[in-house]
Design an enzyme around this catalytic site. Structure first.
Site, mmCIF file in Angstrom:
data_model
loop_
_atom_site.group_PDB
_atom_site.id
_atom_site.type_symbol
_atom_site.label_atom_id
_atom_site.label_comp_id
_atom_site.label_asym_id
_atom_site.label_seq_id
_atom_site.Cartn_x
_atom_site.Cartn_y
_atom_site.Cartn_z
ATOM 1 C CE1 TYR B 98 -4.092 -1.335 -0.650
ATOM 2 C CE2 TYR B 98 -3.511 -2.894 1.090
ATOM 3 C CZ TYR B 98 -4.331 -2.516 0.036
ATOM 4 O OH TYR B 98 -5.373 -3.323 -0.346
ATOM 5 C CD GLU B 186 -7.556 -28.348 3.916
ATOM 6 O OE1 GLU B 186 -7.559 -29.531 4.314
ATOM 7 O OE2 GLU B 186 -7.735 -28.017 2.740
ATOM 8 C CG ASP B 244 -10.647 -30.928 2.892
ATOM 9 O OD1 ASP B 244 -11.383 -30.984 3.897
ATOM 10 O OD2 ASP B 244 -10.735 -30.051 2.024
#
Lengths: 400, 372
Positions: B98, B186, B244
């Site tokens: 920025y 996760e 997962d």
């Protein structure tokens, strides 16, 4: 509806294992429980046909079955005994077995293929093919004559082996199969190879791919090209070919797929012979009977479907497994079919009676492979292997 | 130069043992370029690529616009880093972007250059007093103490998000109380981290109080360094991963455990004791098979894509590099092989009970802690 019925003399217990499944157990004071038989309600066996006519809630099979047993219980079942177990034959799951007349080859999640002699009582380890597949090996096949073997690794690498001509009984490398390089008509290779099968003399190898293609190769000729390439969907988008078999005469190739589809191809014409009514769920094993007249297919549906290969008809189902079926093998005469399942059960099925004649469960962990040993002695033997990393050998009980 | 946006008070002042080296490396480059300016020569900066390890000379002026931009961007980053080092302040990569979005173009461009500079200096990103933007979330009755005497209580109230402190080096220690376990999750969405934090699973678990952490996917360096610090301070704290059952889940777990391949030069960012809680093949396959207590009406697995299979084979190759290593990773290798064998993957939700993961987690954590 697991429930128990106990005979008044405490000699027999009939247990309802599953809605379609009845187990008859004899209680023996010295040896504990012994499974005498298991019935499938929906098979076409005469005894079961009677049971099937009774409403479930009125299942008074006790007298019926016990009567059958007093009449002659042994005619129904076959007895197999565990003769030997090679504990921890591999350091990880045994994924595949292949039997020759004198030895059994086993492959696992590690890089080594082991060879154990089956013509000696202690089943000794006679050879280790180390570093065969760096990422582990999931499929093994051996030719009926016991001279050529093939193995597939998790990286899609295929190796071919042959029995040393010196007669030492040792296996040696016979090159490999570069599936990626063997592109036909610029199709960009055969893709990731998965299942394999060898013809009786080891000249032809059939393979499946991830994208549903079936290839046939000439191992004695140019391995850079495929003899036959069958598509089972639009190019490169067929359903994963999980298993494959070649008929003993080499005329047919059969494949089983993740979609549940089962196909039979004619290797002479190079065409699809039959698209068989499949099993809806993934098919993990297909096997031609020795005479090539029947094809058995099984997988996640827990049912073994039997097809007539001459007319491409579905001729029957063998029901009784309550878990996924992972492996199938016909015995030498084609009278019996051996199956292994995810819950550790090995079953022997009579094709004639369309019924399970023996159930064994040395382990409650998955069996990945079951194989008959080619019949060299009077009593037939088979071997099972899987998650427990051991090779378990069974022999048909004598004097039955 | 405009002053940097101020960080959380907890992060100041920072104690960076490499401050001296970092400043001297930066000033070396600035001095060389000043020298070149005086002698009206071309300016240049040498940068090592983390991918190839090759040294690349970035020249200015140059006919290539991309090279000119890169030179300017690197100089800008070096300048900001030097200021932060002198002020004893930490800046985020987001802050840098920025400062001049037009020059940098994207956040990824900044991140890449910062890591290349750190790699070239053979220092961690932290040594430049630069950290990634806050990403990780934490929930649990743990107190993080900082060198400056402040503290961060990580037990969220009314659904607030508590960010993992960006600068692990500012942490002096932890008060764990009765906490015995930590669960790295996760994903953040409501069925996973957010749902568990909202239902206060970290307080109510059968295995006793614990800590929930997520970095929303692949973990950032700050989260990994925070966890590393937590582990070295509290080595008895059991650490589990809930990811997962697919190759990406495994890769994310391994990134927490072994670090990231593109940030190999970073120190103290690994988590060796992290063990894979699940769901494992057995959980996923039994659920699909419809047996036992985990039976469910619908198939919760999906077939692997070709990309999934390739990724699984890549991880297998990585973990089966040599025999000895393979022995240590047998369990992980087996799970990947079974995944390939069944050609099946499943999300964490495959083991939930109508959206509620706590039953499965209670069982799994209790079992895992008994084994340990």
């Amino acid at each position: 509806m697991p429930s128990l019925w106990q005979h008044q003399k405490d000699a027999y217990i009939v247990s309802f294992m599953h809605q379609s499944h009845i187990r008859v157990i004899r209680q023996d004071n010295s040896e504990g429980m012994m499974i005498l038989d298991e019935f499938c309600l929906f098979s076409c066996n005469p005894t079961n046909a009677i049971i099937l006519t009774l409403p479930h809630q009125h299942l008074d099979v006790s007298t019926l079955i016990l009567h059958e047993y007093t009449e002659g219980p042994v005619t129904m079942s076959k007895q197999y005994l565990t003769t030997h177990t090679v504990d921890n034959a591999h350091i990880t799951d045994i994924f595949s077995l292949a039997a020759t007349p004198t030895a059994i080859l086993s492959a696992s999640g590690s890089s080594t293929i082991h060879v154990h002699a089956t013509n000696q009582d202690s089943f000794p380890l006679i050879q280790s093919l180390s570093n065969a597949h760096k990422l582990g090996c999931h499929h093994l096949a051996v030719s009926r004559n016991g001279k050529v073997a093939a193995s597939v690794g998790f990286a899609g690498d295929v190796k071919i082996w042959k029995l040393a001509e010196s007669g030492s009984g040792e296996w040696e490398s016979f090159g490999d199969l570069d599936a990626e390089k063997a592109s036909e008509k610029g199709k960009g290779g055969a893709g990731e190879l998965w299942g394999i099968a060898l013809s009786e003399d080891g000249q032809y190898l059939a393979s499946t791919t991830y994208d549903g293609r079936i290839n046939v190769w000439d191992l004695f000729g140019d391995r850079g090209v495929t003899l036959r390439e069958y598509e089972t969907g639009s190019a490169g988008s067929g359903s994963f070919g999980l298993c494959v078999d070649l008929s003993r005469d080499g005329e047919y190739t059969a494949s089983g797929h993740q979609s549940g589809a089962v196909y039979v191809f004619n290797n002479d014409t190079g065409r699809l012979q039959y698209s068989l009514p499949g099993l809806v769920k993934p098919v993990r094993a297909v096997a031609f009977s020795p005479a090539g007249t029947r094809l058995a297919a099984a997988g996640d549906s827990g049912i073994i479907a039997i097809y007539d290969t001459k007319h491409g008809e579905h001729v029957g189902n063998l029901t009784g497994h309550t878990a996924w079926i992972t492996s199938l093998d016909w015995n030498d005469t084609g009278e019996y079919l051996l199956s292994g399942s995810f819950d550790g059960k090995a079953k022997v099925w009579s094709i004639e009676r369309s019924a399970c004649v023996a159930t064994h469960s040395e382990t409650d962990k998955a069996l990945w492979a079951v194989r008959w040993l080619p019949k060299t002695v009077r009593n037939e033997m088979f071997c099972t292997a899987g998650v427990n990393r051991s090779l378990t050998f069974y022999r048909e009980a004598t004097g039955a | 130069m405009a002053s940097m946006p101020t960080q959380d008070a907890a992060l100041q002042p920072i104690s960076n043992p490499h401050t001296g080296i970092a400043i001297s490396k930066i000033e070396e480059i600035l001095a060389a370029n000043l020298d070149a300016l005086i002698h009206t020569q071309h300016l240049s900066i040498s940068i090592c690529s983390r991918v190839t390890g090759n040294v690349q000379q970035i020249w200015f002026p140059t006919l290539r616009a991309s090279e000119a931009r890169k030179f300017t961007a690197i100089l800008q980053i070096l300048h900001l880093s030097r200021e932060a080092l002198f002020a004893g302040r930490v800046i985020t990569m987001r802050d840098i972007y920025y400062q001049d979005p037009e020059l940098f173009g994207s956040q990824q461009y900044v991140n890449g250059l910062v890591d290349d500079i750190a790699f070239t200096f053979e220092l961690g990103r932290h040594a430049l007093n630069i950290v990634a933007a806050d990403k990780g979330l934490i929930a649990g009755a743990v107190t993080v103490n900082f060198h400056n005497g402040t503290a961060l209580h990580c037990n969220p109230h009314h659904g607030q998000n508590i960010l993992i402190p960006a600068d692990a080096h500012a942490i002096s220690g932890f008060d764990l109380g009765h906490i015995k376990w930590l669960l790295v999750i996760e994903k953040e969405p409501k069925a996973t981290f957010r749902g568990l934090a909202a239902s206060r699973f970290h307080d109510s678990a059968a295995a006793g109080p614990g800590i929930l952490v997520t970095a929303k996917g692949y973990p950032d360096l700050s989260t990994r360094q925070f966890l590393h610090k937590l582990h070295t301070s509290c080595p008895l704290l059991a650490m589990y991963a809930l990811v997962d059952f697919d190759p990406h889940g495994v890769r994310i777990m391994l990134t927490y455990k072994d670090g990231s391949r593109s940030l190999q030069h970073e120190q103290n960012a690994t988590l060796d004791p992290l063990s894979w809680l699940g769901p494992r093949s057995i959980d996923v396959l039994e659920a699909r098979m419809g047996q036992g207590s985990t039976a469910r009406p619908v198939d919760t697995t999906l077939p692997l894509t070709l990309g999934d299979r390739k990724e699984a084979v890549r991880i297998l190759s990585l973990k089966m590099g040599d025999g000895d290593e393979a022995m240590e990773n047998l369990d992980l290798i087996r799970e990947l092989q079974i995944m390939l064998l069944f050609n099946a993957k499943a999300e964490i939700q495959a083991v939930d009970d109508a959206g509620d993961l706590t039953k499965w987690l209670d069982n799994a954590i209790t079992k895992a802690m008994e084994i340990a």
